[in-house]
Design a protein around this motif. Structure first.
Motif, mmCIF file in Angstrom:
data_model
loop_
_atom_site.group_PDB
_atom_site.id
_atom_site.type_symbol
_atom_site.label_atom_id
_atom_site.label_comp_id
_atom_site.label_asym_id
_atom_site.label_seq_id
_atom_site.Cartn_x
_atom_site.Cartn_y
_atom_site.Cartn_z
ATOM 1 N N GLY A 44 9.924 12.710 -10.465
ATOM 2 C CA GLY A 44 10.773 12.502 -11.638
ATOM 3 C C GLY A 44 12.094 11.805 -11.359
ATOM 4 O O GLY A 44 12.548 10.995 -12.170
ATOM 5 N N LYS A 199 5.135 3.141 -18.568
ATOM 6 C CA LYS A 199 4.611 4.499 -18.698
ATOM 7 C C LYS A 199 4.553 4.946 -20.158
ATOM 8 O O LYS A 199 3.748 5.798 -20.514
ATOM 9 N N ARG A 229 2.525 15.420 -9.386
ATOM 10 C CA ARG A 229 2.389 15.389 -7.932
ATOM 11 C C ARG A 229 1.524 16.581 -7.519
ATOM 12 O O ARG A 229 1.466 17.585 -8.226
ATOM 13 N N LYS A 234 2.998 23.160 -9.543
ATOM 14 C CA LYS A 234 2.383 22.563 -10.741
ATOM 15 C C LYS A 234 1.083 23.296 -11.093
ATOM 16 O O LYS A 234 0.431 22.977 -12.062
ATOM 17 N N GLY A 259 -2.637 12.482 -9.935
ATOM 18 C CA GLY A 259 -1.432 12.626 -9.120
ATOM 19 C C GLY A 259 -1.318 11.466 -8.173
ATOM 20 O O GLY A 259 -2.137 10.552 -8.185
ATOM 21 N N GLY A 260 -0.284 11.513 -7.393
ATOM 22 C CA GLY A 260 -0.105 10.461 -6.402
ATOM 23 C C GLY A 260 0.827 11.023 -5.373
ATOM 24 O O GLY A 260 1.260 12.156 -5.499
ATOM 25 N N ILE A 298 -1.378 5.852 -16.170
ATOM 26 C CA ILE A 298 -0.991 7.187 -16.635
ATOM 27 C C ILE A 298 -0.729 7.171 -18.140
ATOM 28 O O ILE A 298 -1.137 8.084 -18.869
ATOM 29 N N LEU A 319 9.012 15.774 -16.690
ATOM 30 C CA LEU A 319 8.983 14.528 -17.465
ATOM 31 C C LEU A 319 7.618 14.293 -18.081
ATOM 32 O O LEU A 319 7.498 13.703 -19.159
ATOM 33 N N THR A 320 6.581 14.762 -17.399
ATOM 34 C CA THR A 320 5.224 14.539 -17.894
ATOM 35 C C THR A 320 5.029 15.182 -19.278
ATOM 36 O O THR A 320 4.240 14.698 -20.075
ATOM 37 N N GLU A 323 6.619 12.797 -21.702
ATOM 38 C CA GLU A 323 5.789 11.581 -21.786
ATOM 39 C C GLU A 323 4.603 11.797 -22.728
ATOM 40 O O GLU A 323 4.297 10.945 -23.574
HETATM 41 N N1 UDP Z 1 3.919 10.552 -11.888
HETATM 42 C C1 UDP Z 1 3.341 9.337 -11.567
HETATM 43 N N2 UDP Z 1 2.210 9.344 -10.849
HETATM 44 C C2 UDP Z 1 1.608 10.479 -10.446
HETATM 45 C C3 UDP Z 1 2.202 11.732 -10.770
HETATM 46 C C4 UDP Z 1 3.362 11.719 -11.484
HETATM 47 O O1 UDP Z 1 3.844 8.265 -11.943
HETATM 48 O O2 UDP Z 1 0.589 10.403 -9.807
HETATM 49 C C5 UDP Z 1 5.133 10.534 -12.672
HETATM 50 C C6 UDP Z 1 5.018 11.270 -13.991
HETATM 51 O O3 UDP Z 1 4.434 10.412 -14.966
HETATM 52 C C7 UDP Z 1 6.473 11.618 -14.240
HETATM 53 C C8 UDP Z 1 7.001 11.873 -12.845
HETATM 54 O O4 UDP Z 1 6.153 11.202 -11.942
HETATM 55 O O5 UDP Z 1 7.154 10.542 -14.807
HETATM 56 C C9 UDP Z 1 7.002 13.351 -12.501
HETATM 57 O O6 UDP Z 1 8.127 13.934 -13.057
HETATM 58 P P1 UDP Z 1 8.165 15.465 -13.414
HETATM 59 O O7 UDP Z 1 9.540 15.748 -13.908
HETATM 60 O O8 UDP Z 1 7.037 15.790 -14.338
HETATM 61 O O9 UDP Z 1 7.863 16.212 -12.045
HETATM 62 P P2 UDP Z 1 8.480 16.097 -10.555
HETATM 63 O O10 UDP Z 1 7.521 15.269 -9.788
HETATM 64 O O11 UDP Z 1 9.843 15.494 -10.648
HETATM 65 O O12 UDP Z 1 8.497 17.526 -10.091
#
Ligand code: UDP
Length: 414
Positions: A44, A199, A229, A234, A259-260, A298, A319-320, A323
């Motif tokens: 995020g 996104k 992630r 999560k 995830g990534g 995504i 953030l998800t 989104e």
């Molecule tokens: N995200 C992404 N790819 C992934 C997993 C997450 O681009 O494989 C993005 C997701 O869309 C969001 C952010 O990473 O915008 C994750 O933010 P969040 O506040 O939900 O969680 P954090 O990773 O900061 O704990």
């Protein structure tokens, strides 16, 4: 000042909002701002800085973004901080703490020129927190921005980090519940999403369908999605349990766990292995390890889904959640942290504490499509009013104006 990008934001939020940003920028015109975090991709914080920094520049501000570089021990240590701040009991050996401090000292040497002169330095999360100590000749004000759910931190971790943080001029937390007693001013600013980013922009139906079906997912059957992630907080295994319970009633249901890898997260591989074991070769469970720039993918997945979960057991913001809500989806979210200020229970989604609770709500929404649509449209409106980038920037600018001009009796806004 109008630019084509500001025009596009104005189309969504109105010119009043943009004009107000210009007013707040005026007293900051000659101010040099530097943001520092620990990764440009994944998670995020990177997501936010990738949008916030260009918008500040668009408004004519002098802003840069630096990233600290670390080694394995450094990221092992900062991951333990993350887990500890979110309430896990952790024990961090002194050798890892030494690496953490040494890496910060090395980064301070690299960034010294930029950080010494800056009028405002915003340090994001614990990774670069000790930088301040290694730049004693600093001229500007330093703010520590905590994105983590630090409501019930492990005592050892907080005591250790607090020693660095007390030296800051101010700190920013996402929610009141996360704020900790500190000897400086604390501000509360929830994060945001950028409605113009890949996104979150509108996608046409054809693109959504081809993206999703190219991933091997059947667009004719219902889809349950969690994007995160691969992190234990999560609760991806809880998501699989919720899916199994729901599938008993909706046999055609598919689950997508997207995830990534964030470069600053050394635990993701182990979590991914747990997910694979829990999925037990179910061909209706799609575990996607996406590249960190797969934003349109995504976006398409969120738009194509019937049910969006964010079953976190701890969450700084999530953030998800925003989104998905921006795409008109009610979210079934863990009753924790930042999810609580986005999911208004029964109105913009459901707050849940167990896989059983998540499954019950998913089943309800799948069998009451009218309610799903109604809650989704309330969710979108709620995001528009509360969680878009322009609101976030307005609050950041207000903090900066107050920090730079706080001692004046009167601050002139253009
Ligand atoms: N995200 C992404 N790819 C992934 C997993 C997450 O681009 O494989 C993005 C997701 O869309 C969001 C952010 O990473 O915008 C994750 O933010 P969040 O506040 O939900 O969680 P954090 O990773 O900061 O704990």
């Amino acid at each position: 000042m109008r630019t084509s990008i500001l025009d596009k934001y104005a189309d969504i939020v109105g010119w009043d909002v943009i004009d107000q940003l210009h007013q707040l920028v005026a007293p900051l015109r000659d101010i040099k701002i530097v943001h520092v975090n620990s990764t440009r991709k994944g998670g995020g914080v990177a997501e936010i800085l990738n949008k916030l920094v260009p918008l500040k520049r668009e408004l004519g501000m002098n802003v840069s973004w630096e990233v600290v570089e670390g080694n394995d021990d450094f990221f092992k240590c900062t991951k333990s901080f993350h887990n500890g701040l979110q309430g896990d009991k952790v024990e961090i050996p002194r050798s890892l703490l030494d690496s953490y401090e040494r890496v910060n000292e090395e980064n301070a040497d690299k960034l010294r020129g930029k950080l010494t002169d800056a009028d405002i330095v915003v340090i994001h999360d614990p990774q670069p927190a000790p930088l301040l100590r290694f730049i004693p000749e600093r001229k500007g004000k330093w703010i520590w921005r905590c994105h983590i759910d630090a409501s019930h931190p492990d005592r050892f971790v907080w005591k250790y980090l607090r020693d660095f943080i007390v030296e800051y001029d101010a700190s920013i937390f996402s929610l009141a519940a996360f704020a900790q007693p500190l000897p400086h001013t604390e501000f509360l600013i929830p994060p945001s999403i950028d409605p113009l980013s890949d996104k979150n922009i509108e996608l046409d139906r054809k693109e959504i369908e081809s993206t999703v079906s190219n991933l091997g997912i059947d667009t004719e059957r219902p889809i349950m999605l969690q994007v995160s992630r691969f992190d234990r907080f999560k609760d991806p295994v809880g998501v699989i349990q919720a899916y199994r319970l729901t599938k008993k009633f909706v046999p055609s249901l598919q689950l997508v766990l997207a995830g990534g890898e964030a470069t600053d997260d050394p635990e993701s591989q182990a979590v991914l292995e747990d997910i694979n074991i829990a999925a037990n070769k179910d061909t209706d469970i799609h575990i996607l390890v996406l590249p960190s720039d797969a934003h349109r993918t995504i976006n398409a997945l969120q738009r194509a889904s019937d049910i969006v979960l964010q079953k976190s057991t701890r969450e700084g913001f999530g953030l998800t959640v925003t989104e998905a809500m921006w795409k008109g989806k009610p979210v079934i979210g863990g009753d924790t942290g930042g999810i609580r200020i986005q999911v208004v229970n029964h109105r913009t989604g459901f707050l849940v504490n167990t896989p059983e609770g998540a499954a019950l709500r998913a089943r309800y929404l799948l069998f009451h499509r009218d309610k799903l649509m109604e809650m989704g449209s309330t969710a979108k409106k709620f995001v528009k009013e509360n969680f878009l980038l322009t609101r976030h920037l307005r609050e950041y600018l207000t903090v900066m104006v107050s920090i730079i001009h706080g001692e004046k009796d009167r601050i002139e806004l253009d």
